[in-house]
Write a protein that holds these residues in place. Structure first.
Motif, mmCIF file in Angstrom:
data_model
loop_
_atom_site.group_PDB
_atom_site.id
_atom_site.type_symbol
_atom_site.label_atom_id
_atom_site.label_comp_id
_atom_site.label_asym_id
_atom_site.label_seq_id
_atom_site.Cartn_x
_atom_site.Cartn_y
_atom_site.Cartn_z
ATOM 1 N N ASN A 40 0.823 -1.217 0.000
ATOM 2 C CA ASN A 40 0.000 0.000 0.000
ATOM 3 C C ASN A 40 0.855 1.264 0.000
ATOM 4 O OD1 ASN A 40 -2.209 -1.639 -0.001
ATOM 5 N ND2 ASN A 40 -2.795 -1.284 2.112
ATOM 6 N N GLY A 41 1.959 1.209 -0.732
ATOM 7 C CA GLY A 41 2.827 2.364 -0.863
ATOM 8 C C GLY A 41 3.902 2.483 0.198
ATOM 9 N N ARG A 42 3.836 1.657 1.250
ATOM 10 C CA ARG A 42 4.823 1.709 2.334
ATOM 11 C C ARG A 42 5.865 0.611 2.143
ATOM 12 N NH1 ARG A 42 2.805 1.099 8.431
ATOM 13 N NH2 ARG A 42 1.593 2.949 7.778
ATOM 14 N N GLU A 43 7.127 0.946 2.389
ATOM 15 C CA GLU A 43 8.194 -0.035 2.215
ATOM 16 C C GLU A 43 8.019 -1.205 3.173
ATOM 17 O OE1 GLU A 43 13.017 -0.215 2.811
ATOM 18 O OE2 GLU A 43 12.163 1.587 1.870
ATOM 19 N N PHE A 44 8.090 -2.415 2.628
ATOM 20 C CA PHE A 44 7.925 -3.639 3.409
ATOM 21 C C PHE A 44 9.239 -4.406 3.503
ATOM 22 C CE2 PHE A 44 6.894 -8.241 3.452
ATOM 23 C CZ PHE A 44 6.184 -8.322 4.635
ATOM 24 N N LEU A 45 9.950 -4.546 2.370
ATOM 25 C CA LEU A 45 11.221 -5.257 2.316
ATOM 26 C C LEU A 45 12.135 -4.565 1.308
ATOM 27 C CD1 LEU A 45 10.278 -9.058 2.055
ATOM 28 C CD2 LEU A 45 11.485 -7.998 3.949
ATOM 29 N N THR A 46 13.436 -4.611 1.579
ATOM 30 C CA THR A 46 14.424 -4.190 0.597
ATOM 31 C C THR A 46 15.304 -5.388 0.273
ATOM 32 O OG1 THR A 46 14.448 -1.919 1.435
ATOM 33 C CG2 THR A 46 16.321 -2.603 0.094
ATOM 34 N N LEU A 47 15.454 -5.679 -1.012
ATOM 35 C CA LEU A 47 16.167 -6.867 -1.470
ATOM 36 C C LEU A 47 17.321 -6.461 -2.371
ATOM 37 C CD1 LEU A 47 12.948 -8.841 -2.370
ATOM 38 C CD2 LEU A 47 14.336 -9.172 -0.323
ATOM 39 N N GLU A 48 18.431 -7.179 -2.237
ATOM 40 C CA GLU A 48 19.622 -6.840 -3.012
ATOM 41 C C GLU A 48 19.586 -7.401 -4.419
ATOM 42 O OE1 GLU A 48 23.021 -8.133 -0.859
ATOM 43 O OE2 GLU A 48 22.740 -6.723 0.801
ATOM 44 N N ARG A 49 18.924 -8.537 -4.619
ATOM 45 C CA ARG A 49 18.971 -9.244 -5.895
ATOM 46 C C ARG A 49 17.585 -9.320 -6.538
ATOM 47 N NH1 ARG A 49 24.373 -9.008 -6.545
ATOM 48 N NH2 ARG A 49 25.469 -9.887 -4.743
ATOM 49 N N GLU A 50 17.572 -9.207 -7.852
ATOM 50 C CA GLU A 50 16.304 -9.262 -8.568
ATOM 51 C C GLU A 50 15.640 -10.629 -8.438
ATOM 52 O OE1 GLU A 50 14.522 -8.359 -13.056
ATOM 53 O OE2 GLU A 50 16.605 -7.873 -12.557
ATOM 54 N N HIS A 51 16.455 -11.709 -8.336
ATOM 55 C CA HIS A 51 15.842 -13.036 -8.240
ATOM 56 C C HIS A 51 15.217 -13.306 -6.861
ATOM 57 C CE1 HIS A 51 20.275 -14.244 -7.369
ATOM 58 N NE2 HIS A 51 19.661 -14.067 -6.231
ATOM 59 N N GLN A 52 15.254 -12.313 -5.962
ATOM 60 C CA GLN A 52 14.612 -12.463 -4.654
ATOM 61 C C GLN A 52 13.216 -11.847 -4.608
ATOM 62 O OE1 GLN A 52 17.560 -10.460 -2.230
ATOM 63 N NE2 GLN A 52 18.599 -12.369 -1.716
ATOM 64 N N ILE A 53 12.835 -11.095 -5.640
ATOM 65 C CA ILE A 53 11.600 -10.314 -5.502
ATOM 66 C C ILE A 53 10.344 -11.189 -5.540
ATOM 67 C CG2 ILE A 53 12.647 -8.202 -6.369
ATOM 68 C CD1 ILE A 53 11.371 -8.640 -9.028
ATOM 69 N N GLY A 54 10.415 -12.375 -6.176
ATOM 70 C CA GLY A 54 9.265 -13.276 -6.131
ATOM 71 C C GLY A 54 8.952 -13.701 -4.704
ATOM 72 N N LEU A 55 9.998 -14.070 -3.940
ATOM 73 C CA LEU A 55 9.799 -14.430 -2.533
ATOM 74 C C LEU A 55 9.381 -13.215 -1.716
ATOM 75 C CD1 LEU A 55 12.665 -16.930 -1.576
ATOM 76 C CD2 LEU A 55 10.271 -17.413 -2.065
ATOM 77 N N GLY A 56 9.901 -12.038 -2.088
ATOM 78 C CA GLY A 56 9.496 -10.823 -1.377
ATOM 79 C C GLY A 56 8.005 -10.583 -1.481
ATOM 80 N N LEU A 57 7.455 -10.764 -2.689
ATOM 81 C CA LEU A 57 6.007 -10.624 -2.866
ATOM 82 C C LEU A 57 5.253 -11.721 -2.114
ATOM 83 C CD1 LEU A 57 5.870 -9.683 -6.657
ATOM 84 C CD2 LEU A 57 5.238 -8.210 -4.733
ATOM 85 N N MET A 58 5.817 -12.933 -2.062
ATOM 86 C CA MET A 58 5.198 -14.018 -1.304
ATOM 87 C C MET A 58 5.104 -13.657 0.174
ATOM 88 S SD MET A 58 6.449 -17.978 -0.738
ATOM 89 C CE MET A 58 7.613 -17.555 0.570
ATOM 90 N N HIS A 59 6.190 -13.135 0.739
ATOM 91 C CA HIS A 59 6.174 -12.765 2.163
ATOM 92 C C HIS A 59 5.197 -11.623 2.419
ATOM 93 C CE1 HIS A 59 9.207 -15.537 3.404
ATOM 94 N NE2 HIS A 59 10.129 -15.031 2.611
ATOM 95 N N ALA A 60 5.089 -10.697 1.485
ATOM 96 C CA ALA A 60 4.124 -9.608 1.633
ATOM 97 C C ALA A 60 2.692 -10.157 1.620
ATOM 98 C CB ALA A 60 4.312 -8.580 0.524
ATOM 99 N N ALA A 61 2.432 -11.136 0.731
ATOM 100 C CA ALA A 61 1.098 -11.735 0.664
ATOM 101 C C ALA A 61 0.771 -12.497 1.946
ATOM 102 C CB ALA A 61 1.006 -12.664 -0.545
ATOM 103 N N ARG A 62 1.763 -13.209 2.508
ATOM 104 C CA ARG A 62 1.525 -13.908 3.771
ATOM 105 C C ARG A 62 1.259 -12.907 4.902
ATOM 106 N NH1 ARG A 62 6.087 -18.776 3.694
ATOM 107 N NH2 ARG A 62 4.879 -20.242 2.412
ATOM 108 N N ALA A 63 1.999 -11.801 4.904
ATOM 109 C CA ALA A 63 1.752 -10.764 5.906
ATOM 110 C C ALA A 63 0.341 -10.211 5.758
ATOM 111 C CB ALA A 63 2.787 -9.648 5.774
ATOM 112 N N LEU A 64 -0.122 -10.090 4.508
ATOM 113 C CA LEU A 64 -1.493 -9.642 4.255
ATOM 114 C C LEU A 64 -2.498 -10.597 4.883
ATOM 115 C CD1 LEU A 64 -3.787 -8.145 2.707
ATOM 116 C CD2 LEU A 64 -3.253 -9.607 0.752
ATOM 117 N N LEU A 65 -2.280 -11.910 4.738
ATOM 118 C CA LEU A 65 -3.209 -12.886 5.310
ATOM 119 C C LEU A 65 -3.230 -12.802 6.829
ATOM 120 C CD1 LEU A 65 -2.489 -15.968 3.020
ATOM 121 C CD2 LEU A 65 -4.617 -14.667 3.156
ATOM 122 N N TYR A 66 -2.059 -12.641 7.453
ATOM 123 C CA TYR A 66 -2.016 -12.506 8.908
ATOM 124 C C TYR A 66 -2.729 -11.241 9.373
ATOM 125 C CZ TYR A 66 1.286 -16.371 9.615
ATOM 126 O OH TYR A 66 1.877 -17.606 9.676
ATOM 127 N N ALA A 67 -2.593 -10.158 8.594
ATOM 128 C CA ALA A 67 -3.145 -8.867 9.022
ATOM 129 C C ALA A 67 -4.617 -8.699 8.658
ATOM 130 C CB ALA A 67 -2.331 -7.732 8.394
#
Length: 362
Positions: free
Chosen positions: A138-165
Motif C-alpha cells: 500500500n505504498g509503504r516499504e515492506f522489504l528491501t532486497l539486493e537481488r532481482e531473483h529475490q523479488i518473487g519471494l518478497g512478494l510471497m512474504h508480503a502476501a503472507r503478511a497480508l493474510l495474517y493482518a
C-alpha cells in the motif's frame, strides 16, 4: 495458563512456574524466591524466567514481535496500471511487478489465485530503487532486497503478511493442512522441521491440500480455510519429491537472502480442497535421517506448548470466550508427535494413526 484480554495473549507455565506464580499472587517478591533454599541464588536464565513470571502475576506480558500494523491503502500506490489483480482468501489485491526476466518469479506464488474486477483493498508492488529492489505494501516499504531473483519471494512474504493482518480467521498457525476422506490433519512445526515437504508428499499420495502457511483456523467450526496457494519447498527436498512433482524440474527458482533456494509446488485442482475442512488431528512432524519411526500421543498441555512454540497468532477480535473455545479444541482434538526417517515412513505412521482413531473405544 495465563490469559490477558488486554494484550490478547496467553502464556503457559510448567509446574515450577505455577508454584512461582501462586507465590507472587500471594504477595511474594522476586527476591523471596530467588534465594529460597539456595544460598548461591539462581542461574541467570532461571532468574530471568522468575522475573517474567512475576510480571505475568502483575498482568504484564513479555514483549512479542508480531506483524506490524497493516498500512492503509494509499490510492496513489495503485495509480499505475496493475500487472494483475487477484483475490487472496477473498481479498482483492493489486499486484505490480516488472516485466521481463523476473516476471515468472513474481507471478509464481499467485498463479492459482482467481482474477477479480473488484476494487483492490491492498496493493503489493516490486520496484527497482538505486541498487536494490523494494517491496511495498500500500505504498509503504515492506522489504528491501539486493537481488532481482529475490523479488518473487518478497512478494510471497508480503502476501503472507497480508493474510495474517487482513485474513478471516480466529487463530493463524505456522502450519500446513491436508485432508484425506473425512480426516483433516494440521501439520504444525517451526521452520526447518520438514512439514511442507511432508505435506507435498502426502498430496502426491492422494491427500488434498488446504494450506501451507498460514493455516487459518475458525473456532466456530474448528476448521481451516482452503487457500489457493502453493507449497514452498527448499532445495534439500527437491530430489526426494521430484518423482512425485515433476513440475519442480521446470519451476522458477527463488533465492532467500541467506542463499537457500526455494521452488513452489502447485497442486492440481483434484489435489486441492476448495472448502474449509475440520481439523480432526494435530500432528507435530520432525524429520531425522537416523530417527526411529515413532508416533507419540500427546496430552493437551504438551499440545498447547508445541502449538505456541511452532508459531500462532490470535486475531484482533479474539476474546475470553474464544480462548476457552480454543482450549476445548486442544483438549478434544487428538494430537501426535511424529518422528520419521523418510517420507514413506511418515505416511505409513499417519495412516496407522487414522486406523487407530477409527477404532471404537471400549
Amino acid at each position: 495458563m495465563v490469559y490477558s484480554e488486554v494484550r490478547n495473549r496467553f502464556a503457559g507455565l510448567d509446574a515450577a512456574g505455577v508454584s512461582a506464580y501462586r507465590a507472587f499472587d500471594a504477595g511474594a517478591q522476586v527476591e523471596d524466591l530467588r534465594f529460597s533454599g539456595n544460598d548461591q541464588g539462581l542461574t541467570s536464565a532461571a532468574s530471568d524466567a522468575l522475573e517474567a513470571i512475576h510480571a505475568l502475576s502483575q498482568g504484564g506480558f513479555p514483549g512479542e514481535g508480531g506483524p506490524e500494523a497493516w498500512p492503509a491503502l494509499d490510492p496513489s500506490s495503485c495509480e499505475d496500471p496493475a500487472t494483475a489483480t487477484v483475490e487472496i482468501d477473498g481479498i482483492p489485491v493489486s499486484l505490480h511487478y516488472p516485466s521481463g526476466e523476473s516476471e515468472r518469479r513474481c507471478q509464481d506464488y499467485f498463479r492459482n489465485c482467481p482474477p477479480t474486477g473488484r476494487p483492490p483493498r491492498c496493493c503489493l508492488s516490486a520496484q527497482p530503487e538505486k541498487n536494490a529492489w523494494v517491496i511495498r505494501v500500500n505504498g509503504r516499504e515492506f522489504l528491501t532486497l539486493e537481488r532481482e531473483h529475490q523479488i518473487g519471494l518478497g512478494l510471497m512474504h508480503a502476501a503472507r503478511a497480508l493474510l495474517y493482518a487482513e485474513g478471516d480467521y480466529d487463530i493463524a498457525f505456522h502450519a500446513a493442512m491436508v485432508a484425506h476422506g473425512n480426516r483433516g490433519i494440521m501439520l504444525c512445526a517451526p521452520r526447518e522441521c520438514g512439514k511442507s515437504t511432508l505435506a507435498a508428499y502426502l498430496v502426491a499420495q492422494g491427500f488434498e491440500l488446504l494450506a501451507d502457511e498460514p493455516a487459518l483456523l475458525h473456532l466456530d467450526t474448528w476448521s481451516v480455510q482452503a487457500l489457493r496457494l502453493p507449497i514452498s519447498l527448499k532445495q534439500g527436498s527437491w530430489s526426494s519429491l521430484r518423482e512425485h512433482w515433476p513440475q519442480l524440474a521446470e519451476a522458477p527458482v527463488h533465492v532467500r537472502s541467506d542463499g537457500t533456494k526455494i521452488c513452489l509446488a502447485h497442486p492440481t485442482d483434484e489435489h486441492r480442497s476448495t472448502a474449509p475442512r475440520r481439523v480432526t488431528q494435530l500432528v507435530f512432524p520432525h524429520y531425522g535421517a537416523s530417527s526411529v519411526p515413532h508416533a507419540e500421543s500427546l496430552l493437551p498441555l504438551h499440545t498447547l506448548r508445541l502449538l505456541s512454540d511452532g508459531g500462532m497468532l490470535l486475531a484482533k477480535h479474539f476474546a475470553r470466550d474464544d480462548f476457552e473455545t480454543f482450549l476445548k479444541w486442544v483438549c478434544v482434538t487428538p494430537a501426535y508427535k511424529l518422528e520419521y526417517p523418510s517420507l514413506q515412513e511418515a505416511c505409513t505412521l499417519l495412516r496407522q494413526i487414522d486406523r487407530n482413531s477409527a477404532r471404537p473405544q471400549i
